[in-house]
Design a protein around this motif. Structure first.
Motif, PDB file in Angstrom:
ATOM      1  N   GLU A  37       0.676  -1.230  -0.094  1.00 40.37           N
ATOM      2  CA  GLU A  37       0.038  -0.058  -0.018  1.00 40.37           C
ATOM      3  C   GLU A  37       0.915   1.248   0.181  1.00 40.37           C
ATOM      4  OE1 GLU A  37      -0.545  -2.743   1.810  1.00 40.37           O
ATOM      5  OE2 GLU A  37      -2.653  -3.152   2.064  1.00 40.37           O
ATOM      6  N   GLU A  40       1.947   1.997  -3.642  1.00 41.44           N
ATOM      7  CA  GLU A  40       0.856   2.546  -4.218  1.00 41.44           C
ATOM      8  C   GLU A  40       0.625   3.854  -4.007  1.00 41.44           C
ATOM      9  OE1 GLU A  40      -1.278   1.374  -6.713  1.00 41.44           O
ATOM     10  OE2 GLU A  40       0.121  -0.275  -6.922  1.00 41.44           O
ATOM     11  N   ALA A  41       0.764   4.251  -2.868  1.00 46.02           N
ATOM     12  CA  ALA A  41       0.674   5.704  -2.167  1.00 46.02           C
ATOM     13  C   ALA A  41       1.894   6.586  -2.841  1.00 46.02           C
ATOM     14  CB  ALA A  41       0.738   5.874  -0.702  1.00 46.02           C
ATOM     15  N   ASP A  42       3.015   5.799  -2.951  1.00 45.60           N
ATOM     16  CA  ASP A  42       4.089   6.611  -3.621  1.00 45.60           C
ATOM     17  C   ASP A  42       3.784   6.913  -4.942  1.00 45.60           C
ATOM     18  OD1 ASP A  42       6.703   7.433  -4.407  1.00 45.60           O
ATOM     19  OD2 ASP A  42       7.671   5.548  -3.380  1.00 45.60           O
ATOM     20  N   LEU A  43       3.327   5.839  -5.614  1.00 47.76           N
ATOM     21  CA  LEU A  43       2.919   5.998  -7.189  1.00 47.76           C
ATOM     22  C   LEU A  43       1.944   7.251  -7.232  1.00 47.76           C
ATOM     23  CD1 LEU A  43       3.118   5.416 -10.063  1.00 47.76           C
ATOM     24  CD2 LEU A  43       1.359   3.591  -9.624  1.00 47.76           C
ATOM     25  N   ARG A  44       0.918   7.298  -6.442  1.00 47.03           N
ATOM     26  CA  ARG A  44      -0.174   8.366  -6.430  1.00 47.03           C
ATOM     27  C   ARG A  44       0.723   9.653  -6.260  1.00 47.03           C
ATOM     28  NH1 ARG A  44      -3.121   4.585  -3.821  1.00 47.03           N
ATOM     29  NH2 ARG A  44      -2.798   5.972  -1.565  1.00 47.03           N
ATOM     30  N   GLU A  45       1.266   9.801  -4.979  1.00 44.74           N
ATOM     31  CA  GLU A  45       1.791  11.102  -5.046  1.00 44.74           C
ATOM     32  C   GLU A  45       2.870  11.463  -5.857  1.00 44.74           C
ATOM     33  OE1 GLU A  45       0.929  13.096  -2.396  1.00 44.74           O
ATOM     34  OE2 GLU A  45      -0.590  11.724  -1.817  1.00 44.74           O
ATOM     35  N   THR A  47       2.780  10.783  -8.949  1.00 45.90           N
ATOM     36  CA  THR A  47       2.352  11.090 -10.251  1.00 45.90           C
ATOM     37  C   THR A  47       1.641  12.640 -10.141  1.00 45.90           C
ATOM     38  OG1 THR A  47       0.335   9.930  -9.884  1.00 45.90           O
ATOM     39  CG2 THR A  47       2.000   8.953 -11.261  1.00 45.90           C
ATOM     40  N   ALA A  48       1.314  12.874  -8.694  1.00 42.68           N
ATOM     41  CA  ALA A  48       0.807  14.220  -8.487  1.00 42.68           C
ATOM     42  C   ALA A  48       1.856  15.161  -8.385  1.00 42.68           C
ATOM     43  CB  ALA A  48      -0.100  14.232  -7.098  1.00 42.68           C
ATOM     44  N   THR A 121      -4.881   7.364   4.764  1.00 45.55           N
ATOM     45  CA  THR A 121      -5.458   6.669   3.546  1.00 45.55           C
ATOM     46  C   THR A 121      -6.843   5.920   3.928  1.00 45.55           C
ATOM     47  OG1 THR A 121      -4.196   4.515   3.833  1.00 45.55           O
ATOM     48  CG2 THR A 121      -3.387   6.079   2.310  1.00 45.55           C
TER      49      THR A 121
END
Length: 137
Positions: A37, A40-45, A47-48, A121
């Motif tokens: 998780e 995944e949070a790393d990826l979301r942040e 890409t933001a 999250t």
């Protein structure tokens, strides 16, 4: 005649980040049982457009660095110190996972003592912790 007060180290870091035009820095906290998780949070942040720092080592998984109990305890202390440094560097804390243990509670309290905003999250999974109440109560 009054003189301006010297900047605190935290204010110096904030000013330096502004001068360098650095994007927002987010530190991910939580139990390392949630490494998937966290990734995944790393990826979301990322890409933001945010810089992301997170735990780099899972103390719950088998590894040669943990084979000697004394070495493992010393490593745990060093990693805790390193993670608190990441919290000091960050602009925001993101707590990942639906469980908060003692270490994560301490990280949340530390971040809040520094005035860092803390996001979750899974906010519904943390009654009392995400509301601003004392997480150790």
């Amino acid at each position: 005649m009054s003189y301006p007060r010297p900047l605190t180290p935290e204010e110096k870091i904030t000013d330096a980040k502004k001068l360098l035009c650095l994007p927002r820095i987010v530190v991910i906290c939580g139990s390392t049982r949630f490494m998937t998780e966290m990734n995944e949070a790393d990826l979301r942040e990322t890409t933001a457009g945010h810089i992301v720092v997170k735990p780099g080592f899972d103390m719950k998984s088998p590894h040669g660095l943990r084979s000697d109990p004394a070495d493992a305890d010393a490593l745990r202390v060093r990693l805790g110190d390193l993670h608190r440094a990441k919290i000091r560097l960050a602009d925001e804390v993101l707590v990942v996972g639906d469980h908060i243990g003692d270490s994560t509670r301490a990280e949340i309290a530390y971040a809040r003592s520094l005035g860092k905003p803390v996001q979750f999250t899974h906010p519904g999974a943390h009654p009392g912790v995400d509301s601003g109440a004392d997480p150790d109560a």
